[in-house]
Write a protein that holds these residues in place. Structure first.
Motif, mmCIF file in Angstrom:
data_model
loop_
_atom_site.group_PDB
_atom_site.id
_atom_site.type_symbol
_atom_site.label_atom_id
_atom_site.label_comp_id
_atom_site.label_asym_id
_atom_site.label_seq_id
_atom_site.Cartn_x
_atom_site.Cartn_y
_atom_site.Cartn_z
ATOM 1 N N MET A 1 23.521 31.613 41.330
ATOM 2 C CA MET A 1 24.762 31.020 41.758
ATOM 3 C C MET A 1 25.912 31.970 41.418
ATOM 4 O O MET A 1 26.011 32.441 40.293
ATOM 5 N N ASN A 2 26.766 32.238 42.399
ATOM 6 C CA ASN A 2 27.962 33.043 42.155
ATOM 7 C C ASN A 2 29.120 32.145 41.748
ATOM 8 O O ASN A 2 29.298 31.067 42.312
ATOM 9 N N TRP A 3 29.890 32.608 40.809
ATOM 10 C CA TRP A 3 31.107 31.916 40.388
ATOM 11 C C TRP A 3 32.249 32.900 40.613
ATOM 12 O O TRP A 3 32.316 33.926 39.949
ATOM 13 N N THR A 4 33.110 32.610 41.531
ATOM 14 C CA THR A 4 34.179 33.538 41.845
ATOM 15 C C THR A 4 35.530 32.973 41.430
ATOM 16 O O THR A 4 35.793 31.786 41.615
ATOM 17 N N LEU A 5 36.344 33.828 40.849
ATOM 18 C CA LEU A 5 37.712 33.450 40.532
ATOM 19 C C LEU A 5 38.529 33.671 41.794
ATOM 20 O O LEU A 5 38.591 34.787 42.312
ATOM 21 N N GLU A 6 39.151 32.624 42.303
ATOM 22 C CA GLU A 6 39.822 32.707 43.593
ATOM 23 C C GLU A 6 41.323 32.500 43.507
ATOM 24 O O GLU A 6 42.045 32.944 44.389
ATOM 25 N N VAL A 7 41.823 31.804 42.477
ATOM 26 C CA VAL A 7 43.254 31.510 42.395
ATOM 27 C C VAL A 7 43.714 31.556 40.941
ATOM 28 O O VAL A 7 43.031 31.038 40.056
ATOM 29 N N VAL A 8 44.860 32.171 40.723
ATOM 30 C CA VAL A 8 45.526 32.169 39.423
ATOM 31 C C VAL A 8 46.925 31.614 39.635
ATOM 32 O O VAL A 8 47.656 32.079 40.517
ATOM 33 N N VAL A 9 47.307 30.629 38.847
ATOM 34 C CA VAL A 9 48.649 30.051 38.937
ATOM 35 C C VAL A 9 49.599 30.908 38.117
ATOM 36 O O VAL A 9 49.328 31.212 36.950
ATOM 37 N N VAL A 10 50.705 31.313 38.732
ATOM 38 C CA VAL A 10 51.723 32.135 38.082
ATOM 39 C C VAL A 10 52.980 31.288 37.948
ATOM 40 O O VAL A 10 53.565 30.875 38.958
ATOM 41 N N PRO A 11 53.415 31.004 36.712
ATOM 42 C CA PRO A 11 54.577 30.135 36.519
ATOM 43 C C PRO A 11 55.897 30.864 36.794
ATOM 44 O O PRO A 11 56.156 31.925 36.243
ATOM 45 N N VAL A 12 56.702 30.285 37.677
ATOM 46 C CA VAL A 12 57.982 30.882 38.051
ATOM 47 C C VAL A 12 59.081 29.831 38.001
ATOM 48 O O VAL A 12 58.820 28.634 38.090
ATOM 49 N N SER A 13 60.317 30.302 37.873
ATOM 50 C CA SER A 13 61.450 29.380 37.825
ATOM 51 C C SER A 13 62.071 29.143 39.195
ATOM 52 O O SER A 13 62.657 28.093 39.444
ATOM 53 N N ASP A 14 61.953 30.104 40.096
ATOM 54 C CA ASP A 14 62.566 30.022 41.424
ATOM 55 C C ASP A 14 61.507 30.430 42.445
ATOM 56 O O ASP A 14 61.161 31.615 42.550
ATOM 57 N N VAL A 15 60.993 29.464 43.167
ATOM 58 C CA VAL A 15 59.880 29.709 44.085
ATOM 59 C C VAL A 15 60.272 30.688 45.189
ATOM 60 O O VAL A 15 59.506 31.602 45.515
ATOM 61 N N ASP A 16 61.445 30.534 45.761
ATOM 62 C CA ASP A 16 61.861 31.436 46.842
ATOM 63 C C ASP A 16 62.007 32.871 46.349
ATOM 64 O O ASP A 16 61.571 33.812 47.012
ATOM 65 N N ARG A 17 62.624 33.045 45.192
ATOM 66 C CA ARG A 17 62.790 34.390 44.628
ATOM 67 C C ARG A 17 61.427 35.022 44.346
ATOM 68 O O ARG A 17 61.172 36.180 44.668
ATOM 69 N N ALA A 18 60.514 34.251 43.755
ATOM 70 C CA ALA A 18 59.176 34.760 43.447
ATOM 71 C C ALA A 18 58.400 35.073 44.731
ATOM 72 O O ALA A 18 57.726 36.105 44.819
ATOM 73 N N LYS A 19 58.503 34.218 45.727
ATOM 74 C CA LYS A 19 57.813 34.461 46.996
ATOM 75 C C LYS A 19 58.301 35.772 47.612
ATOM 76 O O LYS A 19 57.492 36.586 48.078
#
Length: 135
Positions: A1-19
């Motif tokens: 069975m493969n276990w793949t890391l697919e998503v890491v949550v990155v905490p930001v204060s301003d979503v538009d600026r970070a995007k």
């Protein structure tokens, strides 16, 4: 069975600026930008060639202080080219450093041990490492 890391949550204060930083500054692909009402927003972005994405947002993402994530690492085949690309996009990047020694000869002396570092607008810490010869 493969276990793949697919998503890491990155905490930001301003979503538009970070995007903007991740999409325009780093060249990540915007996979989706989903809003669920006024309180929930999830933006998923993927580095070019990566099987793992990051998620930024509010309301439905992990509750971590903005800028608290350290040690994220990208791997590139040419660290000089990668650094020049990010600097050319206006990202403040550190100088290339050699960290450690290769245990055996490698084609490029920066393989495995060449790094540079940068942070996003909130201070989340990223490293870029050179490993040539992959894919």
């Amino acid at each position: 069975m493969n276990w793949t890391l697919e998503v890491v949550v990155v905490p930001v204060s301003d979503v538009d600026r970070a995007k903007t930083f991740y999409a325009e500054g780093l060249g990540f692909t915007v996979d989706h930008d989903t809003r669920v009402g006024d309180e929930v927003r999830i933006v998923q972005l993927t580095p070019p060639g990566s099987g793992c994405s990051i998620v930024i947002g509010r309301g439905a993402v992990a509750d971590m202080p903005p800028g608290s994530l350290k040690g994220l690492q990208l791997v590139v085949p040419d660290i000089h080219k990668a650094r020049a690309e990010l600097a050319g996009r206006g990202v403040e990047v550190g100088e290339i450093q050699v960290l450690g020694e290769n245990p055996r000869p490698v084609p490029d002396p920066l393989d495995n041990v060449g790094f540079f570092f940068f942070g996003d607008p909130d201070g989340n810490g990223w490293a870029v490492q050179q490993i040539s010869g992959r894919g």
